[in-house]
Design a protein around this motif. Structure first.
Motif, PDB file in Angstrom:
ATOM      1  N   MET A   4      36.586  48.399  31.612  1.00 29.28           N
ATOM      2  CA  MET A   4      36.621  46.994  32.042  1.00 29.28           C
ATOM      3  C   MET A   4      37.578  46.183  31.176  1.00 29.28           C
ATOM      4  O   MET A   4      38.407  45.409  31.680  1.00 29.28           O
ATOM      5  CB  MET A   4      35.220  46.379  31.957  1.00 29.28           C
ATOM      6  CG  MET A   4      34.253  46.808  33.030  1.00 29.28           C
ATOM      7  SD  MET A   4      32.587  46.166  32.712  1.00 29.28           S
ATOM      8  CE  MET A   4      32.871  44.390  32.741  1.00 29.28           C
ATOM      9  N   ILE A   5      37.468  46.361  29.874  1.00 32.18           N
ATOM     10  CA  ILE A   5      38.319  45.612  28.944  1.00 32.18           C
ATOM     11  C   ILE A   5      39.793  45.964  29.164  1.00 32.18           C
ATOM     12  O   ILE A   5      40.678  45.102  29.092  1.00 32.18           O
ATOM     13  CB  ILE A   5      37.900  45.899  27.486  1.00 32.18           C
ATOM     14  CG1 ILE A   5      36.493  45.342  27.231  1.00 32.18           C
ATOM     15  CG2 ILE A   5      38.895  45.295  26.503  1.00 32.18           C
ATOM     16  CD1 ILE A   5      35.900  45.745  25.906  1.00 32.18           C
ATOM     17  N   ALA A   6      40.052  47.239  29.476  1.00 33.11           N
ATOM     18  CA  ALA A   6      41.428  47.692  29.700  1.00 33.11           C
ATOM     19  C   ALA A   6      41.976  47.273  31.063  1.00 33.11           C
ATOM     20  O   ALA A   6      43.173  47.428  31.328  1.00 33.11           O
ATOM     21  CB  ALA A   6      41.491  49.208  29.573  1.00 33.11           C
ATOM     22  N   GLY A   7      41.107  46.754  31.939  1.00 33.42           N
ATOM     23  CA  GLY A   7      41.541  46.350  33.271  1.00 33.42           C
ATOM     24  C   GLY A   7      41.508  47.469  34.287  1.00 33.42           C
ATOM     25  O   GLY A   7      41.922  47.296  35.436  1.00 33.42           O
ATOM     26  N   GLU A   8      40.991  48.627  33.898  1.00 34.70           N
ATOM     27  CA  GLU A   8      40.868  49.764  34.815  1.00 34.70           C
ATOM     28  C   GLU A   8      39.744  49.538  35.819  1.00 34.70           C
ATOM     29  O   GLU A   8      39.804  50.020  36.960  1.00 34.70           O
ATOM     30  CB  GLU A   8      40.592  51.025  33.992  1.00 34.70           C
ATOM     31  CG  GLU A   8      40.387  52.287  34.793  1.00 34.70           C
ATOM     32  CD  GLU A   8      40.020  53.472  33.903  1.00 34.70           C
ATOM     33  OE1 GLU A   8      39.326  54.376  34.400  1.00 34.70           O
ATOM     34  OE2 GLU A   8      40.419  53.490  32.724  1.00 34.70           O
ATOM     35  N   LEU A   9      38.712  48.814  35.404  1.00 36.22           N
ATOM     36  CA  LEU A   9      37.569  48.472  36.247  1.00 36.22           C
ATOM     37  C   LEU A   9      37.385  46.966  36.284  1.00 36.22           C
ATOM     38  O   LEU A   9      37.819  46.244  35.370  1.00 36.22           O
ATOM     39  CB  LEU A   9      36.293  49.117  35.705  1.00 36.22           C
ATOM     40  CG  LEU A   9      36.191  50.638  35.727  1.00 36.22           C
ATOM     41  CD1 LEU A   9      34.947  51.096  34.975  1.00 36.22           C
ATOM     42  CD2 LEU A   9      36.161  51.156  37.159  1.00 36.22           C
ATOM     43  N   ASP A  10      36.701  46.517  37.334  1.00 36.41           N
ATOM     44  CA  ASP A  10      36.400  45.085  37.455  1.00 36.41           C
ATOM     45  C   ASP A  10      35.009  44.732  36.942  1.00 36.41           C
ATOM     46  O   ASP A  10      34.795  43.621  36.451  1.00 36.41           O
ATOM     47  CB  ASP A  10      36.476  44.646  38.930  1.00 36.41           C
ATOM     48  CG  ASP A  10      37.853  44.827  39.518  1.00 36.41           C
ATOM     49  OD1 ASP A  10      38.840  44.502  38.829  1.00 36.41           O
ATOM     50  OD2 ASP A  10      37.945  45.312  40.664  1.00 36.41           O
TER      51      ASP A  10
END
Length: 354
Positions: A207-213
């Motif tokens: 999530m933090i990396a932007g891979e997940l919402d």
């Protein structure tokens, strides 16, 4: 005549009292023998506490906390050794406890709160009968959160109904897989479950990396203890509470049960009740079904004693863990109640989450 009756009554009472004393002595002696037998078995041994997730998440943290303190409350004072056995939202571990683990009380498990319901919900990989396990207890009941980060632009649960949202999952038996799918069915959200990830910590990193919402099925206690920096930064957006009862610390975060009452039918309310009954289980601890009764009872008693141990409570407070323990019998009761859900509701839940 009256004196005769009185005398006879006194003799009867005296005999009853003597019998009661003898009976109590026998029970006490029997209890002592059982305790001695349990102590003799556990003395010098290790009890392996298997954790159904990778290191670093909430289940792992709670289990390791308990492992540090529970051994001194088990007769014989064995060492509690935590080990990780991740896989399929802890279905892998639960299957092993059912059919592969030692059945003598030297192997216990920290499993997902959802895993007892997997056979009920049609998971063919779940090879166990939840009502035959020896449930030891749970350190807390739970409220799970559906959360995102500010970078996604999602500000409200209503936004989940207007765009695809990538949610991290931990396997077919996990909250993080099942909760988003059920929300799609009941509330019309547009989650796409991605995974499986090895543990909750991996989902948060993605999530933090932007891979997940988003992460849906994230215990509030874990957020506070394991992701407090993310929470304090203001980058975390709490979209809804997923439980049957709201958490008093979250008055401004909507409860899913209130949302479904507004938008949908009685049957869909029953569906959510079935799914979120597991929240009362919190983080359950379980022994295999074949553990001898005296050792199972000792494990349950030791767990309960640990929950009020001053050193344990200080350690929990230092680590930021919430505690609202329930007994093994209460866990077993919650499992039994869920199995009383009408079959039509169960089948609709199965359709929604598969």
């Amino acid at each position: 005549m009256e004196e005769f009756v009185t005398g006879k009554r006194e003799k009867i009472m005296k005999k009853l009292l003597q019998s009661a004393v003898i009976g109590l002595a026998c029970v006490t002696a029997s209890a002592g023998v059982l305790a001695d037998a349990v102590a003799e078995f556990y003395k010098g041994k290790d009890v392996e506490l298997y954790i159904g997730y990778k290191p670093g998440g909430g289940y792992d943290g709670y289990a390791r906390l308990i492992a540090r303190h529970m051994g001194k409350h088990i007769p014989g004072n064995p060492n509690i050794v935590p080990k990780n056995m991740p896989g399929a939202g802890s279905v892998k571990l639960t299957n092993w406890l059912w059919e592969g683990a030692p059945q003598d009380g030297t192997a216990i498990g920290a499993v997902s709160r959802g895993v007892p319901f997997e056979p009920l919900l049609g998971n063919k990989k779940a090879k166990f009968s939840a009502d035959e396990f020896q449930w030891i207890g749970s350190a807390n009941n739970e409220v799970s959160i559906c959360a995102t980060t500010t970078k996604t632009g999602i500000k409200s649960w209503k936004d989940l109904r207007t765009r695809e949202v990538l949610a991290g999952g931990n396997g077919s038996g996990s909250d993080t897989d099942q909760f988003p799918k059920l929300l799609n069915y009941v509330l019309g959200t547009k989650f796409k479950v991605v995974g499986p990830y090895g543990g909750g910590k991996d989902v948060v990193k993605a999530m933090i990396a932007g891979e997940l919402d988003a992460r849906c099925g994230w215990s509030w206690s874990s957020i506070k203890s394991k992701s407090k920096d993310l929470l304090a930064s203001g980058d975390l957006v709490l979209l809804m509470q997923m439980s049957t009862v709201a958490h008093p610390e979250l008055p401004d975060v909507p409860l899913v049960m209130d949302l479904v009452k507004t938008y949908n039918s009685k049957k869909q309310t029953q569906m959510l009740n079935l799914m979120f009954a597991r929240q009362g289980l919190g983080r359950p601890y379980v022994a295999p079904p074949g553990v001898p009764a005296d050792r199972a009872a000792a494990l349950k008693a030791a767990f309960t004693a640990t929950m009020s141990d001053s050193d344990f409570l200080a350690d929990a407070k230092k680590s930021g863990f919430d505690l609202s323990p329930i007994s093994g019998d209460q866990v077993a009761g919650l499992v039994s109640t869920a199995y009383g859900t009408p079959d039509t509701v169960i089948q609709e839940v199965i359709s929604a989450i598969r």
